[in-house]
Scaffold this active site. Structure first.
Site, short mmCIF file in Angstrom:
data_model
loop_
_atom_site.label_atom_id
_atom_site.label_comp_id
_atom_site.label_asym_id
_atom_site.label_seq_id
_atom_site.Cartn_x
_atom_site.Cartn_y
_atom_site.Cartn_z
N LYS A 133 0.60 -1.21 0.17
CA LYS A 133 0.08 -0.07 0.12
C LYS A 133 0.95 1.32 0.04
O LYS A 133 2.05 1.23 0.58
CB LYS A 133 -0.97 -0.03 1.22
N TYR A 217 -4.54 3.98 6.22
CA TYR A 217 -5.01 3.34 7.32
C TYR A 217 -6.31 3.77 7.94
O TYR A 217 -7.30 3.55 8.52
CB TYR A 217 -3.87 3.18 8.36
P1 NAD Z 1 11.95 2.47 2.07
O1 NAD Z 1 12.33 3.74 1.72
O2 NAD Z 1 12.66 2.01 3.37
O3 NAD Z 1 12.43 1.49 1.12
C1 NAD Z 1 12.41 1.76 -0.55
C2 NAD Z 1 12.96 0.80 -1.40
O4 NAD Z 1 13.12 0.90 -2.58
C3 NAD Z 1 14.46 0.92 -0.91
O5 NAD Z 1 15.10 -0.31 -1.02
C4 NAD Z 1 15.05 1.83 -2.06
O6 NAD Z 1 16.44 1.51 -2.50
C5 NAD Z 1 14.11 1.32 -3.14
N1 NAD Z 1 14.26 2.21 -4.36
C6 NAD Z 1 14.42 2.15 -5.65
N2 NAD Z 1 14.13 3.17 -6.21
C7 NAD Z 1 14.13 4.07 -5.29
C8 NAD Z 1 13.85 5.58 -5.54
N3 NAD Z 1 13.78 6.26 -6.82
N4 NAD Z 1 13.99 6.28 -4.37
C9 NAD Z 1 13.55 5.86 -3.39
N5 NAD Z 1 13.77 4.41 -3.15
C10 NAD Z 1 14.14 3.87 -4.13
O7 NAD Z 1 10.46 2.62 2.01
P2 NAD Z 1 9.52 1.38 2.78
O8 NAD Z 1 9.18 2.14 4.02
O9 NAD Z 1 10.48 0.29 2.83
O10 NAD Z 1 8.45 1.51 1.83
C11 NAD Z 1 8.24 0.79 0.70
C12 NAD Z 1 6.52 0.33 0.45
O11 NAD Z 1 6.27 -0.37 1.66
C13 NAD Z 1 5.74 1.67 0.41
O12 NAD Z 1 4.80 1.32 -0.50
C14 NAD Z 1 5.31 1.78 1.95
O13 NAD Z 1 3.91 2.39 1.75
C15 NAD Z 1 5.24 0.32 2.03
N6 NAD Z 1 4.96 -0.07 3.55
C16 NAD Z 1 3.98 -0.76 3.92
C17 NAD Z 1 4.09 -0.86 5.28
C18 NAD Z 1 2.80 -1.65 6.09
O14 NAD Z 1 2.69 -1.73 7.11
N7 NAD Z 1 1.97 -2.46 5.04
C19 NAD Z 1 5.07 -0.53 6.13
C20 NAD Z 1 6.00 0.25 5.80
C21 NAD Z 1 6.32 0.71 4.25
#
Ligand code: NAD
Length: 360
Positions: A133, A217
């Site tokens: 999401k 959420y």
């Molecule tokens: P994050 O920034 O920690 O990780 C993002 C990943 O994408 C990294 O590995 C990064 O290297 C990669 N990436 C590739 N191209 C990129 C760019 N151009 N810019 C930035 N990053 C890039 O993010 P996250 O918190 O892991 O979130 C990722 C997804 O998961 C999102 O859709 C977020 O909403 C979702 N998420 C969901 C939950 C949940 O509870 N369901 C919790 C956290 C995150």
């Protein structure tokens, strides 16, 4: 060659199932492989801290592969999780995952603006897809993702972990069974203080902004607690840190009207810690706090408590989604559910910009 993935696909789609009975197919393929192989795309916070650890405890799936743009992460993950080189991809060679029978499902865990590209590429590679999401920054992206999965006869599930949580399911049941009559009013808040200053969550082009992130959420809280889809919205965007939130909103307050007449006041923020849901019915009330955390969601209502223990929400989500695919049953949160939220999110942004009511 009729491999296991084809077998699973034909059970779900019902296409070639006339040749074989689904039970025979599942039985014959199960002997080949007991668990679905998952490849995580994007090895950031959520993959590293929640999904990969959960995949060490799941019974219907396991961490089979990774897709990363960072070679150093590939080395680290390969060692930590014993992932063979043949199951490690980068963003350029990702499409060749089509030829890898170890991978049944691709789980897209990238910034929202990248979801469409990777969901479509995974579907074209013939893999089932899980997508985090918010499903995407726009309704048009969501529609393209759903179409790609349909065209390629693969499943699409959205990572709405809370819908797999028995505590969420219990407040949904109370509404569904009208235990306290009809819902009259909902208040819901989802937010945390994000101290980061240069993250994609603050970047519009990457799909940032609190509404798609924590906002879904609060929106889910209202949608699931009413069991209805909103028909009109008003909204107000704001920020207390304009030097960080230059392109997107830090806080969104939004109000929803439902067909039954129920009203919801929702709040979401990257500047305020909050995690609660309150429902007022004709003849009673319900309060959850927290309502959408990773663990320990709990609450009470006029005549009781809600407090179902859960070891790992993510493991339950992964296991249930894989079981649905293997058994050809309905997914709890398919692509269409992600789309429902993004339709409302688009209306909320429009309402915040115009200052009036937007009908959906
Ligand atoms: P994050 O920034 O920690 O990780 C993002 C990943 O994408 C990294 O590995 C990064 O290297 C990669 N990436 C590739 N191209 C990129 C760019 N151009 N810019 C930035 N990053 C890039 O993010 P996250 O918190 O892991 O979130 C990722 C997804 O998961 C999102 O859709 C977020 O909403 C979702 N998420 C969901 C939950 C949940 O509870 N369901 C919790 C956290 C995150």
């Amino acid at each position: 060659m009729f491999n296991r993935r084809d077998a699973i696909k034909s059970i779900i789609i019902g296409g070639t199932a006339s040749l074989f009975s689904p039970n025979t197919l599942l039985a014959s393929t199960k002997t080949k492989k007991e668990k679905m192989g998952i490849a995580l795309v994007g090895l950031g916070y959520y993959s590293t801290d929640l999904l990969a650890p959960a995949l060490q405890t799941t019974t219907n799936c396991y961490l089979a592969g990774i897709v990363t743009g960072t070679p150093e992460k590939a080395i680290k993950w390969k060692q930590k999780y014993n992932i063979p080189d043949k199951n490690i991809y980068n963003y350029q060679n990702f499409d060749s995952i089509a030829n890898n029978p170890d991978i049944d499902v691709v789980y897209v865990v990238l910034p929202p603006s990248m979801h469409k590209e990777f969901v479509v590429r995974a579907a074209r590679a013939g893999k089932h897809v899980f997508c985090e999401k918010p499903m995407a920054p726009s309704v048009s992206d969501c529609l393209a993702m759903i179409k790609a999965c349909k065209d390629n006869k693969v499943n699409l599930a959205i990572g709405y972990r809370c819908q797999h949580d028995p505590n969420t399911q219990e407040y949904m049941r109370i509404t569904r069974e009208q235990v306290y009559g009809k819902v009259k009013m909902i208040s819901c808040g989802a937010g945390y203080f994000d101290a980061r200053t240069t993250h994609w969550k603050q970047n519009k082009a990457l799909g940032g902004g609190v509404m798609g992130d924590m906002g879904v959420y609060a929106l889910q809280g209202a949608r699931l607690a009413t069991g209805e889809e909103p028909i009109a919205v008003t909204a107000q965007a704001s920020t207390t840190r304009p030097e960080i939130y230059k392109e997107v909103e830090e806080t969104m307050m939004f109000q929803l009207q439902f067909p039954s007449g129920a009203l919801a006041a929702c709040h979401t923020s990257f500047g305020i810690n909050m995690n609660y849901l309150q429902v007022n019915y004709e003849k009673g009330w319900l309060k959850m706090e927290p309502f959408s955390a990773y663990s320990d969601n709990k609450g009470s209502h006029s005549n009781g408590v809600i407090n179902f223990p859960l070891k790992s929400q993510q493991a339950k989500q992964l296991d249930e989604d894989c079981a649905a695919i293997m058994n050809g049953t309905t997914l709890i949160a398919p692509g269409e559910e992600g789309l429902r939220d993004i339709k409302v999110v688009e209306a909320i942004y429009k309402a915040a910009q115009n200052g009036g009511t937007v009908k959906i």
